[in-house]
Design a protein around this motif. Structure first.
Motif, mmCIF file in Angstrom:
data_model
loop_
_atom_site.group_PDB
_atom_site.id
_atom_site.type_symbol
_atom_site.label_atom_id
_atom_site.label_comp_id
_atom_site.label_asym_id
_atom_site.label_seq_id
_atom_site.Cartn_x
_atom_site.Cartn_y
_atom_site.Cartn_z
ATOM 1 N N THR A 19 0.862 -1.178 0.000
ATOM 2 C CA THR A 19 0.000 0.000 0.000
ATOM 3 C C THR A 19 0.899 1.228 0.000
ATOM 4 O O THR A 19 1.898 1.277 0.725
ATOM 5 C CB THR A 19 -0.898 0.013 1.256
ATOM 6 O OG1 THR A 19 -1.675 -1.184 1.272
ATOM 7 C CG2 THR A 19 -1.828 1.214 1.252
ATOM 8 N N ASN A 20 0.541 2.191 -0.814
ATOM 9 C CA ASN A 20 1.303 3.438 -0.881
ATOM 10 C C ASN A 20 1.012 4.267 0.369
ATOM 11 O O ASN A 20 -0.044 4.895 0.460
ATOM 12 C CB ASN A 20 0.944 4.220 -2.141
ATOM 13 C CG ASN A 20 1.321 3.468 -3.385
ATOM 14 O OD1 ASN A 20 2.390 2.869 -3.455
ATOM 15 N ND2 ASN A 20 0.446 3.472 -4.378
ATOM 16 N N VAL A 21 1.934 4.221 1.317
ATOM 17 C CA VAL A 21 1.771 4.971 2.566
ATOM 18 C C VAL A 21 2.736 6.140 2.568
ATOM 19 O O VAL A 21 3.676 6.196 1.773
ATOM 20 C CB VAL A 21 2.009 4.078 3.807
ATOM 21 C CG1 VAL A 21 0.979 2.954 3.862
ATOM 22 C CG2 VAL A 21 3.421 3.520 3.838
ATOM 23 N N GLN A 22 2.488 7.071 3.481
ATOM 24 C CA GLN A 22 3.313 8.264 3.583
ATOM 25 C C GLN A 22 4.005 8.309 4.936
ATOM 26 O O GLN A 22 3.608 7.619 5.873
ATOM 27 C CB GLN A 22 2.440 9.513 3.430
ATOM 28 C CG GLN A 22 1.658 9.558 2.145
ATOM 29 C CD GLN A 22 0.564 10.628 2.197
ATOM 30 O OE1 GLN A 22 0.146 11.072 3.255
ATOM 31 N NE2 GLN A 22 0.109 11.018 1.023
ATOM 32 N N GLU A 40 -4.809 -4.536 3.957
ATOM 33 C CA GLU A 40 -5.523 -5.559 3.170
ATOM 34 C C GLU A 40 -6.599 -4.924 2.306
ATOM 35 O O GLU A 40 -7.415 -4.132 2.776
ATOM 36 C CB GLU A 40 -6.129 -6.621 4.089
ATOM 37 C CG GLU A 40 -5.113 -7.591 4.599
ATOM 38 C CD GLU A 40 -5.713 -8.779 5.341
ATOM 39 O OE1 GLU A 40 -6.958 -8.937 5.386
ATOM 40 O OE2 GLU A 40 -4.918 -9.557 5.894
ATOM 41 N N GLY A 41 -6.545 -5.278 1.005
ATOM 42 C CA GLY A 41 -7.537 -4.807 0.049
ATOM 43 C C GLY A 41 -7.261 -3.424 -0.508
ATOM 44 O O GLY A 41 -8.111 -2.859 -1.193
ATOM 45 N N CYS A 42 -6.087 -2.868 -0.256
ATOM 46 C CA CYS A 42 -5.823 -1.494 -0.686
ATOM 47 C C CYS A 42 -4.391 -1.343 -1.163
ATOM 48 O O CYS A 42 -3.446 -1.685 -0.453
ATOM 49 C CB CYS A 42 -6.083 -0.535 0.473
ATOM 50 S SG CYS A 42 -5.768 1.202 0.058
ATOM 51 N N VAL A 43 -4.244 -0.807 -2.362
ATOM 52 C CA VAL A 43 -2.929 -0.476 -2.897
ATOM 53 C C VAL A 43 -2.760 1.036 -2.936
ATOM 54 O O VAL A 43 -1.767 1.576 -2.480
ATOM 55 C CB VAL A 43 -2.728 -1.090 -4.301
ATOM 56 C CG1 VAL A 43 -1.425 -0.626 -4.923
ATOM 57 C CG2 VAL A 43 -2.772 -2.611 -4.229
ATOM 58 N N ASP A 44 -3.739 1.723 -3.511
ATOM 59 C CA ASP A 44 -3.684 3.177 -3.644
ATOM 60 C C ASP A 44 -4.740 3.836 -2.764
ATOM 61 O O ASP A 44 -5.939 3.722 -3.039
ATOM 62 C CB ASP A 44 -3.902 3.588 -5.104
ATOM 63 C CG ASP A 44 -2.732 3.193 -5.983
ATOM 64 O OD1 ASP A 44 -1.592 3.453 -5.575
ATOM 65 O OD2 ASP A 44 -2.963 2.628 -7.064
ATOM 66 N N PRO A 45 -4.314 4.523 -1.706
ATOM 67 C CA PRO A 45 -5.260 5.226 -0.835
ATOM 68 C C PRO A 45 -6.006 6.309 -1.597
ATOM 69 O O PRO A 45 -5.512 6.787 -2.613
ATOM 70 C CB PRO A 45 -4.359 5.830 0.238
ATOM 71 C CG PRO A 45 -3.144 4.949 0.230
ATOM 72 C CD PRO A 45 -2.963 4.553 -1.207
ATOM 73 N N PRO A 46 -7.186 6.702 -1.107
ATOM 74 C CA PRO A 46 -7.728 6.342 0.207
ATOM 75 C C PRO A 46 -8.239 4.898 0.220
ATOM 76 O O PRO A 46 -8.887 4.449 -0.731
ATOM 77 C CB PRO A 46 -8.849 7.344 0.436
ATOM 78 C CG PRO A 46 -9.278 7.766 -0.931
ATOM 79 C CD PRO A 46 -8.041 7.679 -1.798
ATOM 80 N N CYS A 47 -7.922 4.204 1.299
ATOM 81 C CA CYS A 47 -8.313 2.805 1.443
ATOM 82 C C CYS A 47 -9.770 2.708 1.879
ATOM 83 O O CYS A 47 -10.149 3.305 2.889
ATOM 84 C CB CYS A 47 -7.424 2.116 2.478
ATOM 85 S SG CYS A 47 -5.693 2.064 1.985
ATOM 86 N N PRO A 48 -10.601 1.969 1.133
ATOM 87 C CA PRO A 48 -12.000 1.802 1.523
ATOM 88 C C PRO A 48 -12.111 0.745 2.631
ATOM 89 O O PRO A 48 -11.779 -0.414 2.414
ATOM 90 C CB PRO A 48 -12.674 1.329 0.236
ATOM 91 C CG PRO A 48 -11.583 0.640 -0.521
ATOM 92 C CD PRO A 48 -10.308 1.325 -0.145
ATOM 93 N N LEU A 49 -12.552 1.149 3.801
ATOM 94 C CA LEU A 49 -12.672 0.229 4.930
ATOM 95 C C LEU A 49 -14.133 0.110 5.331
ATOM 96 O O LEU A 49 -14.756 1.100 5.722
ATOM 97 C CB LEU A 49 -11.820 0.714 6.107
ATOM 98 C CG LEU A 49 -10.326 0.865 5.809
ATOM 99 C CD1 LEU A 49 -9.589 1.395 7.029
ATOM 100 C CD2 LEU A 49 -9.725 -0.454 5.348
#
Length: 157
Positions: A19-22, A40-49
């Motif tokens: 996941t692209n984090v900062q 989990e389930g996220c590569v490019d934020p914003p991550c849908p949770l």
């Protein structure tokens, strides 16, 4: 040689899952990023949770020194106001290492999985930024990641 093998195995376990984090802007802003981070389930934020579920964050990082104990903290930033988010039992970082246990040795590559409850009371379609920070027994930041999330409707059964 063993350290390289452990690092390679850890990276293979999460290969293709990043996941692209900062870097953090709050208290952990000087802490390094992990070797790898995957929500989990996220590569490019914003991550849908999904509301009512657990978000799982996998981290691979190197211990900067011998660590007897580690604690994970979470803060949600609504606009610019930080709100501490209690992680309960999941705040005990050492309990959720998958390839080691505390105390850990300097330069040891660690695999850690964090779970965070996305409460049913959270409003849907609200976007916030969350910072996850791991601190040692002296309250010094070991690592910190910042990731935008969006709370989405619960997953249908």
């Amino acid at each position: 040689m063993l350290r390289l093998l452990v690092l390679f195995a850890g990276l293979l376990a999460v290969q293709g899952q990043t996941t692209n984090v900062q870097r953090c802007s709050g208290r952990g802003r000087n802490a390094p990023l992990p070797i790898n981070a995957y929500v989990e389930g996220c590569v490019d934020p914003p991550c849908p949770l999904p509301r009512g579920s657990f978000a799982t964050v996998h981290l691979v990082f190197r211990a900067p020194r011998k660590l007897m104990r580690m604690t994970t903290h979470a803060q949600a930033f609504v606009v610019i106001v930080p709100i501490n988010y209690p992680l309960g039992e999941f705040a005990e970082t050492c309990n959720f290492l998958s390839n080691s246990f505390c105390p850990v040795m300097e330069d040891e590559v660690l695999q850690y999985s964090l779970q965070m409850q996305i409460e049913n009371g959270f409003p849907v379609e609200v976007s916030v930024t969350v910072e996850f920070r791991i601190e040692d027994e002296a309250n010094e930041s070991i690592l910190c990641i910042r990731v935008p999330i969006t709370v989405v409707p619960p997953v249908s059964p």
